[in-house]
Enzyme design. Sequence first.
Site, PDB file in Angstrom:
ATOM      1  N   ARG A 131       0.827  -1.219   0.000  1.00 52.57           N
ATOM      2  CA  ARG A 131       0.000   0.000   0.000  1.00 52.57           C
ATOM      3  C   ARG A 131       0.856   1.261   0.000  1.00 52.57           C
ATOM      4  NH1 ARG A 131      -5.062  -1.616   3.964  1.00 52.57           N
ATOM      5  NH2 ARG A 131      -6.510  -2.080   2.270  1.00 52.57           N
TER       6      ARG A 131
ATOM      7  N   LYS B  86     -15.694 -15.772   6.125  1.00 49.81           N
ATOM      8  CA  LYS B  86     -17.130 -15.697   6.392  1.00 49.81           C
ATOM      9  C   LYS B  86     -17.994 -15.475   5.160  1.00 49.81           C
ATOM     10  CE  LYS B  86     -17.513 -13.868  11.015  1.00 49.81           C
ATOM     11  NZ  LYS B  86     -17.810 -12.572  11.653  1.00 49.81           N
TER      12      LYS B  86
ATOM     13  N   GLY C 130      -6.451  -6.464   0.479  1.00 52.87           N
ATOM     14  CA  GLY C 130      -6.395  -7.129   1.771  1.00 52.87           C
ATOM     15  C   GLY C 130      -5.599  -8.416   1.709  1.00 52.87           C
TER      16      GLY C 130
ATOM     17  N   GLY D 270     -12.316  -4.360   1.346  1.00 50.99           N
ATOM     18  CA  GLY D 270     -13.725  -3.975   1.494  1.00 50.99           C
ATOM     19  C   GLY D 270     -14.163  -3.017   0.397  1.00 50.99           C
TER      20      GLY D 270
HETATM   21  C1  3PG Z   1      -8.630  -1.765   4.784  1.00 48.96           C
HETATM   22  O1  3PG Z   1      -7.641  -2.269   5.320  1.00 48.96           O
HETATM   23  O2  3PG Z   1      -9.520  -2.447   4.251  1.00 48.96           O
HETATM   24  C2  3PG Z   1      -8.724  -0.282   4.706  1.00 48.96           C
HETATM   25  O3  3PG Z   1      -7.537   0.317   5.087  1.00 48.96           O
HETATM   26  C3  3PG Z   1      -9.891   0.198   5.531  1.00 48.96           C
HETATM   27  O4  3PG Z   1      -9.684  -0.112   6.884  1.00 48.96           O
HETATM   28  P1  3PG Z   1     -10.940  -0.267   7.843  1.00 48.96           P
HETATM   29  O5  3PG Z   1     -11.669  -1.536   7.395  1.00 48.96           O
HETATM   30  O6  3PG Z   1     -10.401  -0.379   9.233  1.00 48.96           O
HETATM   31  O7  3PG Z   1     -11.823   0.939   7.652  1.00 48.96           O
END
Ligand code: 3PG
Length: 399
Positions: free
Chosen positions: A41, A206, A356, A380
């Site tokens: 990142r 999940k 992720g 996400g």
């Molecule tokens: C992630 O790691 O998906 C982003 O940096 C967002 O982090 P968060 O889910 O804690 O908002």
Amino acid sequence: MSIRTLDDLLAEGVSGRRVLVRADLNVPLDKQTGDITDDGRIRAVLPTLSALVRAGAKVVVCSHLGRPKGAPDPQFSLRPVAGRLGELLGAPVHFASDTVGDSARSTVEGLADGQVALLENLRFNKGETSKDDAERGGFADQLAAFGDAYVDDAFGAVHRKHASVYDVPARLPQVAGRLVLREVEVLSRLTGEPERPYVVVLGGSKVSDKLAVIEALLPKVDRLLIGGGMCFTFLKAQGHEVGSSLLEEEMVETCGNLLQRSPGKIMLPVDVVAADAFAPDAAHDTVPADGIPSHRVGLDIGPETVAGFAAALSQAKTVFWNGPMGVFEMAAFANGTRGVAEAIAKADAFSVVGGGDSAAAVRALGLDETAFSHISTGGGASLEYLEGKTLPGIAALED
Ligand code: 3PG
Ligand code: MG
């Protein structure tokens, strides 16, 4: 919809101007040593930062790291990230030990043209994630005071309605950075008219986390391959016993409906690696997916499954992958994730890896990143984009 870009801002000229950049520098840290275990990142935001540095801007970078609870918490400090960012940029990064306090103010004031500062973790401040508009707005006012313009390059956080993502762009001239633009360009290819066959691979623990994206993708894809912890709830829905594997009882019926609704589209594991315990050195065997012994826990998909998934992927023209196939952090249970990743890399397809864990897996397993068309920095965020949701951080960039 019209979004101004970094190039528009550069064309105006930024020399001597303060540019506030929201980045997603939320990198994984080693629990023992605190070392950065994957700097993907940080590297992903370099094109935007380097362009601003070259153009002579005073660059003020802000980010969150982890999920601190609105107050300083040393384990979530961005200080190590400032060090790594400086190495990658080839110039020191001035680190402010608070986000909008005295240290931040003097750090920003001290910047010369072409220099970079990083503010301490945004989430050390309650206002960043507050649900209260006024509280978020108050914090956004303080942040916005550090910039003459705002660049959003935090693709991983665009699904969050947070002060630095949603409220600051309402207070400054705002543009999308290179990373955000590239991510949106790639993901829009997946929601538009993807070249077929379109194969999606989903893993992770999940089903409940992935339900919305499964619902959105199922009508669009030719094949949906399911591995990871979530496969056991699907196997249970098919009437198989799953031993002590991960299971979401309350999702079994939903999984059954999904299987029924799309006959033949969803591919599930035919074999699994089942272990005595959730441990790197646990005794384990490959067993048929319909014969998991009651005392065992499934920790990876088996070789026959990998071969079946690889065959489906070899036909694909478009691939999206999110979520590991097993507990890849433990060598004994990494073969499924590795096998699927290699099959995607080999496919003659437009291939996108969701952020992720799956992006981290590609790098942790030492795979060639360039073999994929795109590795997203958003976990996400990319899923919510594919669900067709309005993303607050993208909406805030529109004029
Ligand atoms: C992630 O790691 O998906 C982003 O940096 C967002 O982090 P968060 O889910 O804690 O908002
Ligand atoms: Mg604005």
